[in-house]
Design a protein around this motif. Sequence first.
Motif, mmCIF file in Angstrom:
data_model
loop_
_atom_site.group_PDB
_atom_site.id
_atom_site.type_symbol
_atom_site.label_atom_id
_atom_site.label_comp_id
_atom_site.label_asym_id
_atom_site.label_seq_id
_atom_site.Cartn_x
_atom_site.Cartn_y
_atom_site.Cartn_z
ATOM 1 N N ASN A 54 0.831 -1.202 0.000
ATOM 2 C CA ASN A 54 0.000 0.000 0.000
ATOM 3 C C ASN A 54 0.865 1.252 0.000
ATOM 4 O O ASN A 54 2.009 1.226 0.448
ATOM 5 N N ILE A 55 0.279 2.327 -0.504
ATOM 6 C CA ILE A 55 0.887 3.648 -0.421
ATOM 7 C C ILE A 55 -0.002 4.473 0.492
ATOM 8 O O ILE A 55 -1.214 4.537 0.297
ATOM 9 N N LEU A 56 0.593 5.082 1.496
ATOM 10 C CA LEU A 56 -0.147 5.915 2.432
ATOM 11 C C LEU A 56 0.258 7.365 2.195
ATOM 12 O O LEU A 56 1.434 7.660 1.983
ATOM 13 N N SER A 57 -0.732 8.271 2.246
ATOM 14 C CA SER A 57 -0.405 9.681 2.067
ATOM 15 C C SER A 57 -1.303 10.557 2.917
ATOM 16 O O SER A 57 -2.386 10.152 3.338
ATOM 17 N N THR A 58 -0.825 11.753 3.130
ATOM 18 C CA THR A 58 -1.639 12.778 3.765
ATOM 19 C C THR A 58 -2.151 13.686 2.658
ATOM 20 O O THR A 58 -1.696 13.607 1.524
ATOM 21 N N SER A 59 -3.106 14.532 3.001
ATOM 22 C CA SER A 59 -3.726 15.361 1.983
ATOM 23 C C SER A 59 -4.197 16.678 2.582
ATOM 24 O O SER A 59 -4.543 16.740 3.763
ATOM 25 N N GLU A 60 -4.197 17.716 1.772
ATOM 26 C CA GLU A 60 -4.729 19.000 2.215
ATOM 27 C C GLU A 60 -6.224 18.933 2.498
ATOM 28 O O GLU A 60 -6.776 19.821 3.122
ATOM 29 N N SER A 61 -6.879 17.871 2.064
ATOM 30 C CA SER A 61 -8.312 17.697 2.316
ATOM 31 C C SER A 61 -8.574 17.151 3.725
ATOM 32 O O SER A 61 -9.702 16.824 4.061
ATOM 33 N N HIS A 62 -7.514 17.040 4.524
ATOM 34 C CA HIS A 62 -7.581 16.553 5.912
ATOM 35 C C HIS A 62 -7.898 15.068 6.008
ATOM 36 O O HIS A 62 -8.463 14.619 6.989
ATOM 37 N N HIS A 63 -7.549 14.301 4.987
ATOM 38 C CA HIS A 63 -7.734 12.858 4.981
ATOM 39 C C HIS A 63 -6.374 12.172 5.006
ATOM 40 O O HIS A 63 -5.392 12.715 4.529
ATOM 41 N N THR A 64 -6.365 10.973 5.528
ATOM 42 C CA THR A 64 -5.254 10.059 5.314
ATOM 43 C C THR A 64 -5.721 9.137 4.204
ATOM 44 O O THR A 64 -6.810 8.585 4.266
ATOM 45 N N VAL A 65 -4.918 9.007 3.170
ATOM 46 C CA VAL A 65 -5.329 8.266 1.986
ATOM 47 C C VAL A 65 -4.446 7.032 1.846
ATOM 48 O O VAL A 65 -3.233 7.107 2.008
ATOM 49 N N VAL A 66 -5.081 5.880 1.548
ATOM 50 C CA VAL A 66 -4.355 4.628 1.349
ATOM 51 C C VAL A 66 -4.718 4.082 -0.031
ATOM 52 O O VAL A 66 -5.892 3.922 -0.347
ATOM 53 N N TYR A 67 -3.701 3.833 -0.829
ATOM 54 C CA TYR A 67 -3.890 3.238 -2.149
ATOM 55 C C TYR A 67 -3.324 1.833 -2.130
ATOM 56 O O TYR A 67 -2.197 1.622 -1.676
ATOM 57 N N ASP A 68 -4.094 0.873 -2.624
ATOM 58 C CA ASP A 68 -3.618 -0.495 -2.787
ATOM 59 C C ASP A 68 -2.897 -0.540 -4.133
ATOM 60 O O ASP A 68 -3.503 -0.284 -5.172
ATOM 61 N N ILE A 69 -1.627 -0.841 -4.137
ATOM 62 C CA ILE A 69 -0.832 -0.790 -5.365
ATOM 63 C C ILE A 69 -1.323 -1.774 -6.413
ATOM 64 O O ILE A 69 -1.428 -1.443 -7.580
ATOM 65 N N GLY A 70 -1.661 -2.980 -6.004
ATOM 66 C CA GLY A 70 -2.065 -4.010 -6.960
ATOM 67 C C GLY A 70 -3.403 -3.759 -7.626
ATOM 68 O O GLY A 70 -3.565 -3.962 -8.821
ATOM 69 N N THR A 71 -4.376 -3.295 -6.864
ATOM 70 C CA THR A 71 -5.724 -3.130 -7.409
ATOM 71 C C THR A 71 -6.086 -1.675 -7.661
ATOM 72 O O THR A 71 -7.128 -1.401 -8.243
ATOM 73 N N CYS A 72 -5.251 -0.752 -7.217
ATOM 74 C CA CYS A 72 -5.489 0.688 -7.352
ATOM 75 C C CYS A 72 -6.719 1.146 -6.583
ATOM 76 O O CYS A 72 -7.303 2.169 -6.894
ATOM 77 N N LEU A 73 -7.132 0.377 -5.594
ATOM 78 C CA LEU A 73 -8.275 0.802 -4.798
ATOM 79 C C LEU A 73 -7.856 1.858 -3.799
ATOM 80 O O LEU A 73 -6.726 1.866 -3.314
ATOM 81 N N LEU A 74 -8.783 2.712 -3.498
ATOM 82 C CA LEU A 74 -8.539 3.841 -2.627
ATOM 83 C C LEU A 74 -9.355 3.722 -1.358
ATOM 84 O O LEU A 74 -10.523 3.362 -1.396
ATOM 85 N N TYR A 75 -8.724 4.018 -0.243
ATOM 86 C CA TYR A 75 -9.410 4.087 1.043
ATOM 87 C C TYR A 75 -9.042 5.426 1.668
ATOM 88 O O TYR A 75 -7.883 5.815 1.628
ATOM 89 N N THR A 76 -9.996 6.109 2.236
ATOM 90 C CA THR A 76 -9.679 7.359 2.919
ATOM 91 C C THR A 76 -10.222 7.334 4.332
ATOM 92 O O THR A 76 -11.265 6.750 4.599
ATOM 93 N N SER A 77 -9.494 7.965 5.209
ATOM 94 C CA SER A 77 -9.970 8.101 6.578
ATOM 95 C C SER A 77 -10.991 9.226 6.624
ATOM 96 O O SER A 77 -10.992 10.105 5.765
ATOM 97 N N PRO A 78 -11.839 9.231 7.606
ATOM 98 C CA PRO A 78 -12.757 10.356 7.733
ATOM 99 C C PRO A 78 -11.991 11.611 8.108
ATOM 100 O O PRO A 78 -10.993 11.547 8.820
ATOM 101 N N SER A 79 -12.432 12.707 7.598
ATOM 102 C CA SER A 79 -11.853 13.992 7.960
ATOM 103 C C SER A 79 -12.672 14.573 9.092
ATOM 104 O O SER A 79 -13.885 14.363 9.156
ATOM 105 N N PRO A 80 -12.067 15.322 9.979
ATOM 106 C CA PRO A 80 -12.852 15.978 11.032
ATOM 107 C C PRO A 80 -13.904 16.925 10.444
ATOM 108 O O PRO A 80 -14.865 17.262 11.093
ATOM 109 N N ARG A 81 -13.714 17.273 9.180
ATOM 110 C CA ARG A 81 -14.646 18.191 8.520
ATOM 111 C C ARG A 81 -15.762 17.477 7.760
ATOM 112 O O ARG A 81 -16.639 18.105 7.206
#
Length: 100
Positions: A54-81
């Motif tokens: 997986n690739i984990l990233s932060t974002s200006e949208s206040h989410h933590t984003v996780v990408y599954d490299i093999g399937t390109c699926l995206l998961y995001t954490s809830p933002s406080p907003r």
Amino acid sequence: MDLSEDANYLVLSCMDSKIRLFERQSGDIISTYEKEHVVKRYKAGVKFSKDSVNILSTSESHHTVVYDIGTCLLYTSPSPRDSCASRMPSSACKKKKKKK
């Protein structure tokens, strides 16, 4: 920027709100991830998971984003907003076609 555990791949967080996965030796872009990862004004972190699946990233949208490299699926954490709990899998990358 981060190197995979085996040092074969490099992942970069770019100021155009895209994450690019490179094959280190050839320099070829393998995949570009471009949903939810928002980077316009500030540098955002990007990291491979310990197993480099997986690739984990932060974002200006206040989410933590996780990408599954093999399937390109995206998961995001809830933002406080956000009012929704989370955003679950959606296709998030453009894979480069291999040259023949």
